[in-house]
Design a protein around this motif. Structure first.
Motif, mmCIF file in Angstrom:
data_model
loop_
_atom_site.group_PDB
_atom_site.id
_atom_site.type_symbol
_atom_site.label_atom_id
_atom_site.label_comp_id
_atom_site.label_asym_id
_atom_site.label_seq_id
_atom_site.Cartn_x
_atom_site.Cartn_y
_atom_site.Cartn_z
ATOM 1 N N THR A 58 -6.308 1.075 18.238
ATOM 2 C CA THR A 58 -5.909 0.771 19.608
ATOM 3 C C THR A 58 -6.872 1.385 20.619
ATOM 4 O OG1 THR A 58 -4.438 2.703 19.587
ATOM 5 C CG2 THR A 58 -3.447 0.568 19.084
ATOM 6 N N THR A 59 -6.827 0.803 21.831
ATOM 7 C CA THR A 59 -7.533 1.385 22.975
ATOM 8 C C THR A 59 -6.520 1.599 24.089
ATOM 9 O OG1 THR A 59 -8.047 -0.779 23.937
ATOM 10 C CG2 THR A 59 -9.673 0.156 22.418
ATOM 11 N N GLY A 119 5.111 10.098 23.680
ATOM 12 C CA GLY A 119 5.599 10.279 22.310
ATOM 13 C C GLY A 119 4.941 9.390 21.273
ATOM 14 N N ASN A 120 3.664 9.023 21.542
ATOM 15 C CA ASN A 120 2.911 8.207 20.567
ATOM 16 C C ASN A 120 3.712 6.993 20.101
ATOM 17 O OD1 ASN A 120 0.548 9.730 20.566
ATOM 18 N ND2 ASN A 120 1.261 11.091 18.960
ATOM 19 N N LEU A 121 4.081 6.144 21.049
ATOM 20 C CA LEU A 121 4.967 5.015 20.751
ATOM 21 C C LEU A 121 4.394 4.043 19.728
ATOM 22 C CD1 LEU A 121 6.580 4.078 24.185
ATOM 23 C CD2 LEU A 121 7.510 5.466 22.337
ATOM 24 N N ILE A 122 3.077 3.882 19.713
ATOM 25 C CA ILE A 122 2.483 2.943 18.744
ATOM 26 C C ILE A 122 2.739 3.423 17.318
ATOM 27 C CG2 ILE A 122 0.301 2.036 17.832
ATOM 28 C CD1 ILE A 122 1.359 0.566 20.316
ATOM 29 N N ASN A 180 -0.054 4.545 2.777
ATOM 30 C CA ASN A 180 -1.398 4.639 3.341
ATOM 31 C C ASN A 180 -1.468 3.949 4.701
ATOM 32 O OD1 ASN A 180 -4.059 5.359 3.584
ATOM 33 N ND2 ASN A 180 -4.824 3.903 2.065
ATOM 34 N N LEU A 181 -0.686 4.477 5.626
ATOM 35 C CA LEU A 181 -0.598 3.935 6.985
ATOM 36 C C LEU A 181 -1.399 4.825 7.932
ATOM 37 C CD1 LEU A 181 3.268 3.312 6.981
ATOM 38 C CD2 LEU A 181 1.453 1.750 6.229
ATOM 39 N N ASN A 182 -2.274 4.211 8.725
ATOM 40 C CA ASN A 182 -3.189 4.973 9.572
ATOM 41 C C ASN A 182 -3.218 4.413 10.994
ATOM 42 O OD1 ASN A 182 -4.502 6.516 7.240
ATOM 43 N ND2 ASN A 182 -4.809 4.389 6.653
ATOM 44 N N TRP A 183 -3.451 5.291 11.951
ATOM 45 C CA TRP A 183 -3.591 4.879 13.352
ATOM 46 C C TRP A 183 -4.818 5.560 13.939
ATOM 47 C CZ3 TRP A 183 -0.706 7.434 17.912
ATOM 48 C CH2 TRP A 183 -0.994 6.765 19.104
ATOM 49 N N ILE A 184 -5.734 4.752 14.465
ATOM 50 C CA ILE A 184 -6.936 5.235 15.141
ATOM 51 C C ILE A 184 -6.820 4.815 16.600
ATOM 52 C CG2 ILE A 184 -9.449 5.089 15.275
ATOM 53 C CD1 ILE A 184 -9.344 4.175 12.275
ATOM 54 N N ASN A 185 -6.850 5.777 17.511
ATOM 55 C CA ASN A 185 -6.654 5.466 18.928
ATOM 56 C C ASN A 185 -7.838 5.963 19.748
ATOM 57 O OD1 ASN A 185 -5.338 4.658 21.321
ATOM 58 N ND2 ASN A 185 -4.473 6.697 21.575
ATOM 59 N N PHE A 186 -8.411 5.052 20.527
ATOM 60 C CA PHE A 186 -9.487 5.406 21.450
ATOM 61 C C PHE A 186 -8.884 5.517 22.848
ATOM 62 C CE2 PHE A 186 -11.552 3.268 17.919
ATOM 63 C CZ PHE A 186 -12.541 4.196 17.600
ATOM 64 N N ALA A 187 -8.856 6.746 23.373
ATOM 65 C CA ALA A 187 -8.178 7.019 24.637
ATOM 66 C C ALA A 187 -9.175 7.142 25.791
ATOM 67 C CB ALA A 187 -7.370 8.304 24.513
ATOM 68 N N TYR A 188 -8.646 6.905 26.995
ATOM 69 C CA TYR A 188 -9.429 7.124 28.218
ATOM 70 C C TYR A 188 -10.701 6.285 28.220
ATOM 71 C CZ TYR A 188 -8.839 10.425 32.108
ATOM 72 O OH TYR A 188 -8.544 10.998 33.317
#
Length: 196
Positions: free
Chosen positions: A131-132, A145-148, A164-172
């Motif tokens: 996500t971005t 609260g990290n809704l995603i 094996n569930l992963n979340w990569i978040n690009f913020a700002y």
């Protein structure tokens, strides 16, 4: 390996599109077959109609696009979602994909003893959400609260029994330097170039 990418962003000049290109390039370096479900270009309809809901309950999908997506998901070793965070959650089209495509009888089933769900995508080894957003990570984590993570991983794929569930978040994203944005793309391409 076959990786399905579920992509949702209507603007071709978006950073999400740049991420899509970097991820695809990395996967191809790792000899993955990439199957792109571009929800915007595919004209995917996120709205669950009365007929769709009946088909969902009966485990007999009627929308040809949903049926096509089902067949492609069945062949996936990995699924990667790429989308922006808008108003703290996924866009409506991604939510509609979850509602209409992640169907019982295809992606999961109810446990015969009535306790929880059983995963049906037998080849699936991992699910990754990329996500971005334009908020700082700490604000999204502490205030929102990290809704995603809650909505996509803890409330959808984990209850279905997938691992094996992963979340990569690009913020700002809009506020960081171009140099940093380029480095993020280089890093994510390298990450997926090492995928097995």
């Amino acid at each position: 390996m076959r990786t399905v990418i579920v992509f949702n962003h209507p603007y071709e000049g978006s950073y999400c599109n740049a991420i899509l290109k970097a991820v695809t390039k990395g996967l191809q370096k790792a000899n993955h077959e990439v199957d792109l479900m571009h929800l915007d270009k595919d004209g995917f309809n996120p709205v669950m109609s009365e007929a769709d809901l009946k088909a969902f309950i009966d485990h007999k999908p009627i929308d040809p696009q949903v049926i096509d997506y089902h067949e492609r998901l069945k062949k996936a070793d990995h699924i990667i979602f790429i989308f922006p965070i808008w108003w703290d959650l996924m866009p409506a089209t991604t939510k509609g994909f979850v509602d209409r495509v992640l169907s019982p009888g295809v992606v999961y089933n109810h446990h015969p003893r009535g306790f929880g769900l059983v995963p049906l995508l037998k080849n699936l080894k991992s699910v990754t959400i990329i996500t971005t957003m334009n908020k700082p990570k700490i604000m999204y984590s502490l205030l929102i609260g990290n809704l995603i993570r809650k909505a996509m991983l803890r409330s959808v794929f984990k209850p279905m029994g997938y691992k094996n569930l992963n979340w990569i978040n690009f913020a700002y994203v809009k506020s960081v330097s171009q140099k940093k944005r380029v480095k993020w793309l280089t890093d994510i391409e390298s990450k997926f170039a090492k995928w097995t």
